[in-house]
Write a protein that holds these residues in place. Structure first.
Motif, PDB file in Angstrom:
ATOM      1  N   VAL A   1      -3.310   4.767 -11.381  1.00 19.20           N
ATOM      2  CA  VAL A   1      -3.895   4.152 -12.967  1.00 19.20           C
ATOM      3  C   VAL A   1      -3.903   4.506 -13.317  1.00 19.20           C
ATOM      4  O   VAL A   1      -3.768   5.340 -14.799  1.00 19.20           O
TER       5      VAL A   1
ATOM      6  N   GLY B   1      -2.633  -0.509 -12.055  1.00 22.33           N
ATOM      7  CA  GLY B   1      -1.793   0.508 -10.855  1.00 22.33           C
ATOM      8  C   GLY B   1      -0.469   0.217 -11.712  1.00 22.33           C
ATOM      9  O   GLY B   1      -0.365  -1.041 -12.815  1.00 22.33           O
TER      10      GLY B   1
ATOM     11  N   MET C   1      -2.071   7.358  -6.251  1.00 24.24           N
ATOM     12  CA  MET C   1      -2.437   5.899  -6.373  1.00 24.24           C
ATOM     13  C   MET C   1      -2.189   6.310  -8.014  1.00 24.24           C
ATOM     14  O   MET C   1      -3.647   7.062  -8.636  1.00 24.24           O
TER      15      MET C   1
ATOM     16  N   LEU D   1      -9.389   3.118  -3.350  1.00 27.00           N
ATOM     17  CA  LEU D   1      -8.783   4.444  -3.963  1.00 27.00           C
ATOM     18  C   LEU D   1      -8.359   5.526  -3.056  1.00 27.00           C
ATOM     19  O   LEU D   1      -8.781   6.140  -2.961  1.00 27.00           O
TER      20      LEU D   1
ATOM     21  N   ALA E   1      -3.911   9.750 -11.857  1.00 21.25           N
ATOM     22  CA  ALA E   1      -3.112   9.800 -10.755  1.00 21.25           C
ATOM     23  C   ALA E   1      -4.790  10.393  -9.849  1.00 21.25           C
ATOM     24  O   ALA E   1      -5.766  11.322 -10.262  1.00 21.25           O
TER      25      ALA E   1
ATOM     26  N   SER F   1     -13.432   1.570  -4.715  1.00 21.86           N
ATOM     27  CA  SER F   1     -12.868   1.179  -4.682  1.00 21.86           C
ATOM     28  C   SER F   1     -12.871   1.011  -6.467  1.00 21.86           C
ATOM     29  O   SER F   1     -13.480   1.677  -6.952  1.00 21.86           O
TER      30      SER F   1
ATOM     31  N   ALA G   1       1.922   2.407  -3.486  1.00 18.93           N
ATOM     32  CA  ALA G   1       1.342   2.179  -4.026  1.00 18.93           C
ATOM     33  C   ALA G   1       0.720   3.935  -4.162  1.00 18.93           C
ATOM     34  O   ALA G   1       0.256   4.348  -5.218  1.00 18.93           O
ATOM     35  N   ILE G   2       1.247   4.313  -3.001  1.00 17.69           N
ATOM     36  CA  ILE G   2       0.277   5.720  -2.598  1.00 17.69           C
ATOM     37  C   ILE G   2       1.670   6.918  -2.709  1.00 17.69           C
ATOM     38  O   ILE G   2       2.437   6.714  -1.796  1.00 17.69           O
ATOM     39  N   LYS G   3       1.855   7.199  -4.076  1.00 20.18           N
ATOM     40  CA  LYS G   3       2.773   7.840  -4.203  1.00 20.18           C
ATOM     41  C   LYS G   3       2.705   9.115  -3.313  1.00 20.18           C
ATOM     42  O   LYS G   3       1.877   9.890  -3.003  1.00 20.18           O
TER      43      LYS G   3
ATOM     44  N   LEU H   1       0.631  -1.838   0.236  1.00 18.33           N
ATOM     45  CA  LEU H   1      -0.204  -0.293   0.459  1.00 18.33           C
ATOM     46  C   LEU H   1       0.762   1.207  -0.798  1.00 18.33           C
ATOM     47  O   LEU H   1       0.441   2.158  -0.720  1.00 18.33           O
TER      48      LEU H   1
ATOM     49  N   GLU I   1       1.030  -3.235 -11.156  1.00 25.04           N
ATOM     50  CA  GLU I   1       1.563  -2.914  -9.776  1.00 25.04           C
ATOM     51  C   GLU I   1       0.177  -2.697  -8.771  1.00 25.04           C
ATOM     52  O   GLU I   1      -1.649  -2.295  -9.532  1.00 25.04           O
TER      53      GLU I   1
ATOM     54  N   GLN J   1      -5.095  -1.354  -6.335  1.00 24.90           N
ATOM     55  CA  GLN J   1      -5.309  -1.119  -6.417  1.00 24.90           C
ATOM     56  C   GLN J   1      -5.749  -1.436  -8.326  1.00 24.90           C
ATOM     57  O   GLN J   1      -4.599  -1.774  -9.059  1.00 24.90           O
TER      58      GLN J   1
END
Length: 619
Positions: free
Chosen positions: A526, A497, A524, A520, A547, A471, A321-323, A318, A506, A509
């Protein structure tokens, strides 16, 4: 990549005979192991999508080269027990062409365990390599076939390796540090946050087996597999901050060696894990392990060493995934440069086509690589470019080679799906192009309708507003609605992702009918890629990366989220049936094209700028 559909009958026969001989040797090995059936997945010991050459076991015995699949091979095949290849909807056409001599099934229609329950006899022994099957996958197989009294056998020593004379050695590429001005957060800070999760589980340590998570955590990057800048490794991290990094025989630079030592990371051989000589586990310690991503072999080792195991999600998934804001800044910059390269390619494509010299698929692949390589920071493609003209574009994950290469002709539809790796970001973009001629021309009405329905779905998702906690599975219908209303659909997910100079695919998500239930979260990234595929005619896909961002607050006080489109490349307006677009949809497209023009026009020469002016004109 092998494609058989344009080869001579003799070539097809020779290829069939070759794979037939290989499978004959495999059958003998299965018999010697006293197994009824043996499974060969398209994965390596890291459960990855892109695998090094030594791990391409399924292609070696089947000829199939897609990124996902499962081969099931009988010890004694018969008319009712045929060697079978399971693939998802992306690869059914490709598998039928490549995997001659095998039955091909769509895993979305018939699962492996459904097939086993129908084909196997009570007491059959089904073998698998314990390093290529996750603990969770094995548990699911065992549960699904329990009534059949199947015996699942973790066979030590891969049977394909045993018959593969020219198998390559594992990779040991260069390893570099990911600088803090691109990573945003240092290893020590990430490690502290990760270790805080251990106390919640009463664990003394965590076993990490997903290379992208390990590379992200350590702020390193490698070159062990195609397309993804990864050091292939497993990592054992303990609560005191010490760690063991298991790798192949890499020669690490002094800078990397010093960096790892400074952070209490000891490097050990991966061979000790796979051959059972591992001595790094401690009796009585409790380890957190992700059953969905960790091979059954690790669970066997932990049990043998007297370790306790807590099953929980890999704690890197997680936060990776959360930049963070630094990563997002770099990702935007990478997309701007990548979009400039793609815009130059699109101008080149149109100029050639309009002059009556339209390119073939391989020319487009080569030219795009050249345009991207003009950027000194370019580190290579993020996946094998999909350049499919006409009927080849209808193959979702098509890849051109000398045998299948098709020259585009006026009126054709050309699907181009590609991406780049840069130190500050990973890109993935698809544009569908109309092949023009000196006389101009226009796409067929059906093509324009299909393209426009795909575009409407793309715009609907790009402009979506939704409450925090939503989601991807809840948003998927937005992209499909205009196709569904015409009785159409596409057999792949709408969004996956994407990493930050990591893997182009990735989790956790996703945006898909079968998507993740993970909400979401801002930061993140996608993909937004609806499509439509007319078999043996053409393929359409429009893909940009988006994003997740905050957009406001709902009436109930909950945060409202939406998307920022990161990709900056023109969408071919010649394929649009403008009458099918609403005013809001036209406004979205015009605003997007203004962004594209403003981003790239200053960097283009006069001819390319004139082309971009036309390509991004308001409709």
């Amino acid at each position: 990549m092998k494609h058989y559909h344009k080869r001579s009958h003799l070539q097809k026969q020779l290829a069939f005979m070759s794979y037939s001989a290989i499978r004959s040797n495999l059958e003998k090995a299965i018999q010697t192991a006293k197994l009824s059936l043996y499974l060969v997945p398209m994965v390596d010991e890291f459960q990855g999508e892109y695998i090094p050459a030594y791990a391409a076991r399924l292609p070696h015995v089947s000829g199939f080269t897609g990124s996902a699949g499962m081969g099931a091979f009988w010890a004694e095949p018969s008319a009712t027990r045929t060697h079978t290849l399971f693939v998802d909807g992306r690869y059914t056409i490709q598998a039928a062409r490549e995997a001659e001599g095998l039955a091909v099934l769509n895993s979305g229609d018939v699962s492996l365990t459904e097939w086993i329950n129908a084909q196997a006899n009570a007491g059959d022994r089904i073998g698998f390599d314990p390093w290529l099957v996750s603990e969770q996958q094995l548990e699911q197989w065992q549960k699904a076939t329990a009534a059949k009294k199947i015996e699942w056998v973790a066979h030590r020593g891969n049977l394909v390796d045993g018959i593969w004379d020219a198998q390559e050695v594992p990779p040991a590429g260069d390893v570099v540090l990911q600088p803090l001005d691109l990573a945003g957060v240092d290893y020590a800070t990430k490690r502290t946050a990760l270790l805080s999760t251990l106390s919640k589980h009463g664990a003394d340590g965590v076993l990490l087996t997903q290379p992208d998570g390990i590379n992200w955590l350590l702020n390193i990057r490698g070159s062990d597999v195609p397309f993804n800048p990864l050091l292939l490794a497993h990592m054992l991290l303990r609560a005191d901050g010490s760690a063991v990094l298991f790798t192949f025989a890499h020669t690490l630079s002094a800078a990397v060696t010093d960096y790892l030592a400074q952070h209490q990371v000891r490097v050990a051989p991966l061979a000790s894990v796979f051959d059972g000589s591992l001595d790094a586990l401690k009796k009585g310690e409790t380890l957190l392990m992700d059953a969905s991503a960790t091979a059954h072999g690790w669970f066997t080792l932990a049990a043998s060493a007297g370790c306790n195991v807590v099953k929980a999600e890999d704690p890197t998934v997680l936060p990776k995934a959360i930049k963070n804001s630094v990563e997002l800044q770099g990702i935007r910059a990478a997309h701007a440069r990548d979009g400039l390269a793609l815009s130059r390619l699109l101008h080149w494509f149109d100029a050639r086509s309009s002059a009556g010299n339209s390119p073939d698929e391989l020319m487009v692949v080569s030219a795009l690589e050249d345009f991207r390589a003009k950027d000194a920071s370019y580190r290579g493609a993020s996946f094998a470019t999909i350049a499919g003209c006409g009927p080849n574009g209808a193959i979702v994950h098509y890849r051109a080679d000398a045998a299948s290469n098709r020259k585009s002709r006026p009126g054709d539809i050309f699907l181009l799906d590609s991406g780049g790796q840069y130190p500050d970001g990973t890109t993935d973009v698809t544009r569908t192009l109309f092949v023009s001629s000196p006389a101009g021309g226009s796409p067929a009405p059906a093509v324009k309708e299909h393209f426009t329905r795909v575009l409407k779905g793309h715009i609907a998702l790009a402009g979506a507003k939704f409450p925090a906690g939503t989601s991807g599975i809840q948003l998927d219908v937005l992209a499909r609605q205009y196709l569904w209303s015409a009785g159409l659909d596409y057999d792949h997910g709408t969004g996956h992702g994407v990493g930050a100079f990591l893997c182009v695919h990735e989790g956790p998500q996703r945006i898909s009918k079968r998507g993740s239930l993970v909400p979401l979260v801002p930061g993140m990234i996608v993909s937004n890629e609806p499509g439509y595929y007319a078999a043996n005619q053409y393929g359409i896909r429009i893909e940009s990366l988006i994003a997740v961002i905050e957009t406001g607050v709902a009436a109930d006080g909950k945060k409202l989220l939406g998307f920022e489109t990161l990709t900056l490349a023109p969408i071919d307006a010649r394929l649009i049936e403008v009458a099918l677009l609403s005013a809001d949809e036209r406004n979205w497209l015009n605003a997007y094209h203004r962004r594209v023009y403003e981003a790239h026009a200053p960097s283009l020469d006069d001819k390319a700028r004139q082309w971009l002016t036309q390509a991004t004109r308001a409709i």
